[in-house]
Motif scaffolding. Structure first.
Motif, mmCIF file in Angstrom:
data_model
loop_
_atom_site.group_PDB
_atom_site.id
_atom_site.type_symbol
_atom_site.label_atom_id
_atom_site.label_comp_id
_atom_site.label_asym_id
_atom_site.label_seq_id
_atom_site.Cartn_x
_atom_site.Cartn_y
_atom_site.Cartn_z
ATOM 1 N N ALA A 135 0.825 -1.209 0.000
ATOM 2 C CA ALA A 135 0.000 0.000 0.000
ATOM 3 C C ALA A 135 0.863 1.265 0.000
ATOM 4 C CB ALA A 135 -0.930 -0.001 1.212
ATOM 5 N N LEU A 136 2.104 1.151 0.478
ATOM 6 C CA LEU A 136 3.004 2.307 0.488
ATOM 7 C C LEU A 136 3.357 2.769 -0.921
ATOM 8 C CD1 LEU A 136 5.545 1.362 3.320
ATOM 9 C CD2 LEU A 136 3.696 3.045 3.440
ATOM 10 N N VAL A 137 3.261 1.872 -1.897
ATOM 11 C CA VAL A 137 3.591 2.225 -3.282
ATOM 12 C C VAL A 137 2.774 3.424 -3.744
ATOM 13 C CG1 VAL A 137 3.446 1.415 -5.677
ATOM 14 C CG2 VAL A 137 4.348 -0.092 -3.896
ATOM 15 N N HIS A 138 1.539 3.545 -3.243
ATOM 16 C CA HIS A 138 0.664 4.652 -3.634
ATOM 17 C C HIS A 138 0.871 5.891 -2.773
ATOM 18 C CE1 HIS A 138 -1.828 2.199 -6.381
ATOM 19 N NE2 HIS A 138 -1.570 1.223 -5.528
ATOM 20 N N TYR A 146 12.460 1.969 -3.457
ATOM 21 C CA TYR A 146 13.681 1.236 -3.763
ATOM 22 C C TYR A 146 14.658 1.263 -2.578
ATOM 23 C CZ TYR A 146 12.162 1.003 -8.616
ATOM 24 O OH TYR A 146 11.469 0.748 -9.769
ATOM 25 N N MET A 147 14.669 2.357 -1.835
ATOM 26 C CA MET A 147 15.502 2.426 -0.638
ATOM 27 C C MET A 147 15.038 1.403 0.404
ATOM 28 S SD MET A 147 17.933 4.492 -1.162
ATOM 29 C CE MET A 147 18.570 4.588 0.508
ATOM 30 N N LEU A 148 13.725 1.187 0.468
ATOM 31 C CA LEU A 148 13.213 0.163 1.374
ATOM 32 C C LEU A 148 13.704 -1.223 0.962
ATOM 33 C CD1 LEU A 148 9.495 1.246 2.004
ATOM 34 C CD2 LEU A 148 11.428 1.413 3.573
ATOM 35 N N TYR A 149 13.743 -1.485 -0.355
ATOM 36 C CA TYR A 149 14.251 -2.771 -0.842
ATOM 37 C C TYR A 149 15.730 -2.942 -0.473
ATOM 38 C CZ TYR A 149 10.015 -2.923 -3.705
ATOM 39 O OH TYR A 149 8.717 -2.943 -4.118
ATOM 40 N N LEU A 186 12.625 -4.426 -11.813
ATOM 41 C CA LEU A 186 12.970 -5.806 -12.138
ATOM 42 C C LEU A 186 14.201 -6.330 -11.386
ATOM 43 C CD1 LEU A 186 12.188 -6.068 -15.967
ATOM 44 C CD2 LEU A 186 10.948 -7.075 -14.047
ATOM 45 N N PRO A 187 15.304 -5.550 -11.278
ATOM 46 C CA PRO A 187 16.437 -6.079 -10.492
ATOM 47 C C PRO A 187 16.065 -6.371 -9.047
ATOM 48 C CG PRO A 187 17.117 -4.196 -11.812
ATOM 49 C CD PRO A 187 15.626 -4.269 -11.907
ATOM 50 N N PHE A 188 15.247 -5.506 -8.446
ATOM 51 C CA PHE A 188 14.815 -5.729 -7.068
ATOM 52 C C PHE A 188 13.892 -6.949 -6.980
ATOM 53 C CE2 PHE A 188 15.699 -1.150 -7.302
ATOM 54 C CZ PHE A 188 16.607 -1.020 -6.259
ATOM 55 N N LEU A 189 13.042 -7.108 -7.977
ATOM 56 C CA LEU A 189 12.133 -8.244 -7.992
ATOM 57 C C LEU A 189 12.910 -9.558 -8.072
ATOM 58 C CD1 LEU A 189 9.269 -9.398 -8.127
ATOM 59 C CD2 LEU A 189 9.266 -8.959 -10.590
ATOM 60 N N ILE A 190 13.907 -9.602 -8.937
ATOM 61 C CA ILE A 190 14.725 -10.808 -9.076
ATOM 62 C C ILE A 190 15.485 -11.096 -7.782
ATOM 63 C CG2 ILE A 190 16.714 -11.808 -10.290
ATOM 64 C CD1 ILE A 190 15.734 -10.252 -12.785
ATOM 65 N N LEU A 191 16.051 -10.048 -7.169
ATOM 66 C CA LEU A 191 16.775 -10.233 -5.910
ATOM 67 C C LEU A 191 15.860 -10.736 -4.805
ATOM 68 C CD1 LEU A 191 19.163 -7.134 -5.831
ATOM 69 C CD2 LEU A 191 19.810 -9.534 -6.023
#
Length: 270
Positions: A135-138, A146-149, A186-191
Motif C-alpha cells: 500500500a506504500l507504493v501509492h 527502492y531504498m526500502l528494498y 525488475l532487479p529488485f524483484l529478481i533479488l
C-alpha cells in the motif's frame, strides 16, 4: 484586459492537457492484470503448489529436490494475487481486510506448528505485512520504495520470525510496481525472489549449484510469468466475471490441509 482572459484560458487548457496526460500515461504492465475467474484460477494453482511444498516438508523432511522446486512457485503466486488486490484498491486497503488476515494468521498458527514443528509465523502473517508495505507504493515516491528494498536486503540474513522473512514481505510491492509497468523494479524483484530462498542457498552451498538457484528460476519463469499468462485465456473466455472461490475458502484451506497432511504422516509414515 483582452489579453489576460486569453492567457488564462491557455493556462487552464494546458493544465487540463497535463492532467489528462498524467492520468492516461499508464505504462504497459510487465505482468497480466487479472480478476474474477482468472485470478481465482491463479490462487487455486498457488494452493496446489503449496500442498506440494508442504508434502515435501511434512512427509519427506524437505529432502525431495524436485518437489521443493515445484513448491517454490506457491508463495509468489499468492503475492501476485495480493499485489493485484492492492493495485485495484489504489493503496486504500480497508483496515478490516488486514485485520481479518491477522486474525486468520493467529488462528492458523497452532495448525502450522503442529504440522511444520517450528514457531515461525505462518505465511498469512507474511502476506498481511506484505499488503501493508504494498500500500506504500501509492503513498511514497518510487526511489523511496527502492531504498526500502535496499534496506531489506541489508538485513536479509538476520533471523525473522515469519515465513519468507523480509524478502517475502517486500515481494508483493515489487510485483505491484511491475504490474504498473515500472521496469526499473525488475532487479529488485529478481533479488527478492532469490532472497526468499536464501536460507536454502546457504545450507546447500556445499553441494555446488544450490537447489535454491534452480527453484528461483522456476519461481520467476513459471509462477510469476507462465501461469498468469496462461490465465489470460480463461479470463477472456469468461469475461472476467464471477468467482471460483468464496471469500474465506483459502483461509480455511490453509490450516485444514496442514492438519490433514500431518495426520496422514502420523498414520502412514511413523
Amino acid at each position: 484586459k483582452k489579453v489576460y482572459p486569453f492567457l488564462l484560458k491557455i493556462k487552464t487548457t494546458a493544465l487540463k492537457i497535463r492532467t489528462f496526460m498524467l492520468n492516461n500515461s499508464s505504462k504497459k504492465s510487465l505482468f497480466p492484470l487479472h480478476n474474477g475467474y482468472a485470478l481465482d484460477f491463479i490462487k487455486i494453482c498457488a494452493a496446489f503448489l503449496m500442498i506440494i511444498d508442504h508434502v515435501n516438508y511434512i512427509w519427506f523432511d524437505h529432502k525431495s529436490f524436485l518437489i521443493m522446486i515445484a513448491g517454490r512457485g506457491a508463495f509468489p503466486l499468492f503475492c501476485y494475487a495480493m499485489a493485484v488486490a492492492v493495485l485495484k484498491a489504489e493503496g486504500h486497503i480497508p483496515a478490516r481486510y488486514v485485520k481479518r488476515m491477522f486474525i486468520f494468521a493467529v488462528l492458523a498458527e497452532p495448525f502450522h506448528y503442529f504440522a511444520i514443528g517450528n514457531l515461525e509465523g505462518n505465511v498469512i502473517f507474511t502476506l498481511a505485512f506484505g499488503a501493508l508495505v504494498a500500500a506504500l507504493v501509492h503513498r511514497i515516491k518510487l526511489w523511496q520504495m527502492y531504498m526500502l528494498y535496499i534496506g531489506a536486503a541489508a538485513f536479509i540474513l538476520m533471523p525473522f520470525p515469519i515465513e519468507f522473512g523480509l524478502a517475502g514481505i517486500m515481494l508483493p510491492s515489487a510485483i505491484l510496481l511491475a504490474l504498473r509497468g515500472e521496469r526499473s523494479v525488475l532487479p529488485f524483484l529478481i533479488l527478492l525472489l532469490f532472497f526468499i530462498n536464501m536460507w536454502s542457498f546457504i545450507n546447500d552451498i556445499h553441494s555446488g549449484i544450490s537447489p535454491a538457484v534452480w527453484s528461483t528460476f522456476f519461481t520467476m519463469g513459471i509462477a510469476c510469468i507462465a501461469l498468469p499468462m496462461g490465465a489470460l485465456k480463461l479470463g477472456n473466455d469468461v469475461q472476467q466475471t464471477g468467482r471460483l472461490l468464496s471469500k474465506y475458502s483459502l483461509y480455511v484451506f490453509y490450516p485444514a490441509h496442514l492438519f490433514l497432511l500431518k495426520i496422514i504422516e502420523l498414520v502412514f509414515f511413523k
